[in-house]
Structures are given as C-alpha cells and as structure tokens.
Scaffold this motif. Structure first.
Motif, PDB file in Angstrom:
ATOM      1  N   SER A 298       0.832  -1.202   0.000  1.00  0.00           N
ATOM      2  CA  SER A 298       0.000   0.000   0.000  1.00  0.00           C
ATOM      3  C   SER A 298       0.864   1.250   0.000  1.00  0.00           C
ATOM      4  O   SER A 298       1.905   1.286   0.665  1.00  0.00           O
ATOM      5  CB  SER A 298      -0.911   0.020   1.231  1.00  0.00           C
ATOM      6  OG  SER A 298      -1.793  -1.078   1.223  1.00  0.00           O
ATOM      7  N   VAL A 300       2.365   4.738   1.044  1.00  0.00           N
ATOM      8  CA  VAL A 300       2.522   5.490   2.295  1.00  0.00           C
ATOM      9  C   VAL A 300       2.531   6.975   1.940  1.00  0.00           C
ATOM     10  O   VAL A 300       3.296   7.395   1.066  1.00  0.00           O
ATOM     11  CB  VAL A 300       3.823   5.094   3.017  1.00  0.00           C
ATOM     12  CG1 VAL A 300       4.051   5.949   4.248  1.00  0.00           C
ATOM     13  CG2 VAL A 300       3.796   3.613   3.390  1.00  0.00           C
ATOM     14  N   GLU A 306       2.522  10.755  -1.866  1.00  0.00           N
ATOM     15  CA  GLU A 306       3.071   9.416  -1.712  1.00  0.00           C
ATOM     16  C   GLU A 306       4.585   9.484  -1.549  1.00  0.00           C
ATOM     17  O   GLU A 306       5.277  10.109  -2.354  1.00  0.00           O
ATOM     18  CB  GLU A 306       2.720   8.556  -2.922  1.00  0.00           C
ATOM     19  CG  GLU A 306       3.192   7.110  -2.788  1.00  0.00           C
ATOM     20  CD  GLU A 306       2.768   6.238  -3.956  1.00  0.00           C
ATOM     21  OE1 GLU A 306       3.524   5.299  -4.283  1.00  0.00           O
ATOM     22  OE2 GLU A 306       1.690   6.507  -4.534  1.00  0.00           O
ATOM     23  N   ARG A 309       6.224   2.875   0.282  1.00  0.00           N
ATOM     24  CA  ARG A 309       5.255   1.787   0.312  1.00  0.00           C
ATOM     25  C   ARG A 309       5.412   0.975   1.583  1.00  0.00           C
ATOM     26  O   ARG A 309       6.500   0.852   2.156  1.00  0.00           O
ATOM     27  CB  ARG A 309       5.421   0.875  -0.915  1.00  0.00           C
ATOM     28  CG  ARG A 309       6.714   0.072  -0.912  1.00  0.00           C
ATOM     29  CD  ARG A 309       6.816  -0.832  -2.123  1.00  0.00           C
ATOM     30  NE  ARG A 309       8.047  -1.635  -2.097  1.00  0.00           N
ATOM     31  CZ  ARG A 309       8.115  -2.880  -1.633  1.00  0.00           C
ATOM     32  NH1 ARG A 309       7.036  -3.460  -1.145  1.00  0.00           N
ATOM     33  NH2 ARG A 309       9.252  -3.548  -1.658  1.00  0.00           N
ATOM     34  N   LEU A 310       4.292   0.416   2.014  1.00  0.00           N
ATOM     35  CA  LEU A 310       4.296  -0.510   3.129  1.00  0.00           C
ATOM     36  C   LEU A 310       4.882  -1.830   2.654  1.00  0.00           C
ATOM     37  O   LEU A 310       4.569  -2.299   1.553  1.00  0.00           O
ATOM     38  CB  LEU A 310       2.855  -0.708   3.600  1.00  0.00           C
ATOM     39  CG  LEU A 310       2.594  -0.981   5.078  1.00  0.00           C
ATOM     40  CD1 LEU A 310       3.072   0.182   5.920  1.00  0.00           C
ATOM     41  CD2 LEU A 310       1.109  -1.229   5.302  1.00  0.00           C
ATOM     42  N   ALA A 325       8.040  -0.082   6.490  1.00  0.00           N
ATOM     43  CA  ALA A 325       7.823   0.613   5.225  1.00  0.00           C
ATOM     44  C   ALA A 325       9.157   1.129   4.712  1.00  0.00           C
ATOM     45  O   ALA A 325      10.067   1.414   5.496  1.00  0.00           O
ATOM     46  CB  ALA A 325       6.844   1.772   5.400  1.00  0.00           C
ATOM     47  N   VAL A 339      -1.666   5.487   5.764  1.00  0.00           N
ATOM     48  CA  VAL A 339      -1.678   4.340   4.860  1.00  0.00           C
ATOM     49  C   VAL A 339      -3.109   3.836   4.770  1.00  0.00           C
ATOM     50  O   VAL A 339      -3.661   3.352   5.758  1.00  0.00           O
ATOM     51  CB  VAL A 339      -0.765   3.203   5.365  1.00  0.00           C
ATOM     52  CG1 VAL A 339      -0.668   2.100   4.323  1.00  0.00           C
ATOM     53  CG2 VAL A 339       0.618   3.710   5.731  1.00  0.00           C
TER      54      VAL A 339
END
Length: 352
Positions: A298, A300, A306, A309-310, A325, A339
């Motif tokens: 997902s 972040v 943005e 990402r997780l 992350a 998130v």
C-alpha cells in the motif's frame, strides 16, 4: 495477521513443498510467499507469546535448501557475494547477499558449513534460480551445487546459539549485531532487535515431525510479527528490484566492507563512502482502532503525497498493529504517515 511478501523477481518463484505439519489440528495454510506451511494453528496471539518466550518452533519447510560441496566452496562463494567467507569454521553461521552488477539485492543466503559442505537456506521458491546462477559461475572450480529442498526442511527456533556436535546443523541469525568489518545505518545500541534469538534448524524432510517433538508449533504470522518488531528486513518484502543493502540496514549482518571484488561492490562502496541511500526503512505503529489493516504494498503518504510503500504488516502480541515501510530519505523523521486512511507513527530505523 501478516501480509506475505511479494515475489523476489518478476518471474514466478518455483513451487514449494507442502508441509506434512499442515496436517496438525487447527493448521491454516499461509498465502503468497508463505504458502505451503501454516500461517497459524488456530490461536496466533498465543502462538506468538509462546514463540517470544522461547517455547515454540515454526515450520519453515517451504524455504529452499541448497548444498554446495567441494574443496573450493568457501573461496568460490566468497568471491561472488558480499560477506567474508574464507576460512569459515564448521557450525559457524554467516549471512551473505547476491547482488546485481548495479548493487541491487537479488538473493539473501543463510549459510552454515558442516566441514564437508556449505548449506544455504533461501526464500521459498528461489532455490532453483540461485542454483542455476551458481552453476553458470562454476567454471573449472571444484564445487558441486545441489538443490536439496525436496529432501531437507527448515524449522525456526527461538535459540541464539550455534549448533554443536550431535545436534542437527543450524543457521543462527546474528541480527542486529555488526558482523565483521561493516557498519550500521540504524542504531547500534538500543536496537529493537536486541535480545532476539533465532536460528534455522536443518532436518531431513522425513524427520520433520520427530524434530518438532512435543514442542508447541507457532505459525508464520507469529514469526513475522516478531521479525517486524525487530526491524529485520526480509527479501521480497522489504526489497524490490532496485533495493540496495544500505536502504534496509542490511550491511550490519551481511556485507563486509573491505573484502575482495564481487558483483555489485562498486555500489556498496560508493554509497557508503560518498553518497546516501535514496530510501530508508521505517518501523510504524499503526492505529489499531479499526478491524482491517492495510496490505503490504500500500502507498505510504505524508501530507497527501506518496513517499513510499508498506512492506510488511503484522499484529504484535504486545504492541498491536505494526509495520515496516520503505520511504524516501527526504521524508522528515517526525512526519506522520497515512496508509489507506490509517495513521502511522514512525520510528526511524535507517538514517540517511
């Protein structure tokens, strides 16, 4: 609950053996990279507590196992990977990485020698690709590389000691210690992984039930939650096709900074000596007021933008929802993350 890591490469990983321990009462099979073994046996939080107390074991028989025999095995692998391996004594563990020519992480090798052969465990489904690459690099050296995943299995144990004569061979995870001539990009003292004991026991696949014995079993959800809480990177989860070891603090256990040339060494040296890693690993405490956690992968966000990402998500038996992350290095250390609408408070693991 833990979200399984994405595949290591765009190619699909090879099929993994399905564990006999999935026949145990309450076993629920994992998904993604942890398919083939149990995610849990009916009570993930209890399993996690037993594992944290050093009482349970984890079925990791989906991991790949490679055996490298021959008198040149240590100097040969030393010349191609990131860690110092020459003169490695029997029953002494090491972690090493295979990098691309541009320094991106391709394989993570958990290594232990038995005096006659070097045993390597790798992420599920990646042993065939590793064996094929090693075979292409053999040339005229006295080495023999074999994928023995179908015959050998791995059990995870909350034990921090090397195996001794009379015990099955085991790889001990040194994380978060500094191994050899290296450096940390995260804290040296006060690291969240301090005191974490973990090793991978190698047993013949037919002896898996007997090796577990009467010890309680914990699933991969429990093991992953403890890994996340220790800020421990996992190949295919915290890494993608452009990850360099500095970004996830992997130099501390897997990279020797002053050994001979190997593929990707130029990037290791250049970033360490002159530059800064473009991304960094952060640990997140997630808002646990809801029933649903975000998925790994997902986006972040910080301030609606943005920033990364997780990579891994888990429910910890004491800390609640936690995650790792990978974000841009430029993100302020006091930033509040969002998130999938869930707030996350960051703890900076890797500093630029």
């Amino acid at each position: 609950m833990t979200t399984s890591p994405a595949p290591l490469t765009p190619a699909e990983p090879a099929a993994v053996p399905r564990s006999v321990l999935l026949g145990r009462h309450g076993a629920v099979e994992g998904e993604g990279a942890d398919a083939g073994v149990a995610a849990h046996y009916g009570d993930p939080m209890r399993e996690q507590r037993l594992l944290a107390e050093g009482l349970a074991v984890v079925d990791l028989s989906h991991r790949g196992v490679v055996r490298i025999a021959g008198p040149d095995r240590l100097t040969w692998l030393h010349s191609m990977t990131t860690q110092e391996l020459t003169g490695l004594a029997p029953r002494t563990s090491r972690e090493s990485l295979v990098l691309s020519p541009k320094g991106h992480v391709e394989h993570a090798l958990h290594l232990v020698d038995d005096g006659e052969a070097l045993w390597v465990t790798v992420e599920p489904g990646t042993a065939p690709a590793l064996v094929a690459w090693l075979a292409s690099m053999r040339f005229m050296l006295r080495v023999e590389v074999t994928d023995v995943t179908d015959d050998w299995a791995v059990l995870g144990e909350p034990i921090g000691a090397e195996s001794v004569d009379g015990e099955p061979l085991a790889w001990v995870d040194a994380w978060p210690a500094l191994v050899g001539d290296t450096v940390a990009y995260g804290p040296v003292e006060g690291h969240a992984g301090e005191g974490r004991a973990w090793r991978e026991l190698l047993v013949p696949r037919g002896d898996l039930e007997a090796a577990v014995g009467d010890r309680p079993l914990a699933g991969t959800w429990a093991a992953e939650a403890l890994r996340v809480s220790a800020w421990r990177p996992r190949l295919g989860a915290e890494t993608d096709h452009r990850t360099i070891p500095h970004e996830v603090d992997w130099l501390r256990t897997a990279v020797h900074l002053h050994k001979g040339c190997y593929r990707g060494q130029e990037t290791i040296a250049r970033v360490h000596n002159l530059g800064r890693p473009p991304r960094r690993l952060v640990f997140l405490h997630l808002d646990g007021s809801g029933h649903v956690l975000p998925e790994a992968g997902s986006p972040v966000e910080v301030g609606g933008r943005e920033v990364g990402r997780l990579t891994s998500v888990a429910r910890h038996h004491e800390d609640g929802p936690v995650a790792l992350a990978v974000v841009k290095r430029s993100v302020p250390e006091d930033a509040e993350f969002l998130v999938d609408g869930i707030a996350g408070t960051q703890i900076v693991v890797v500093r630029g």
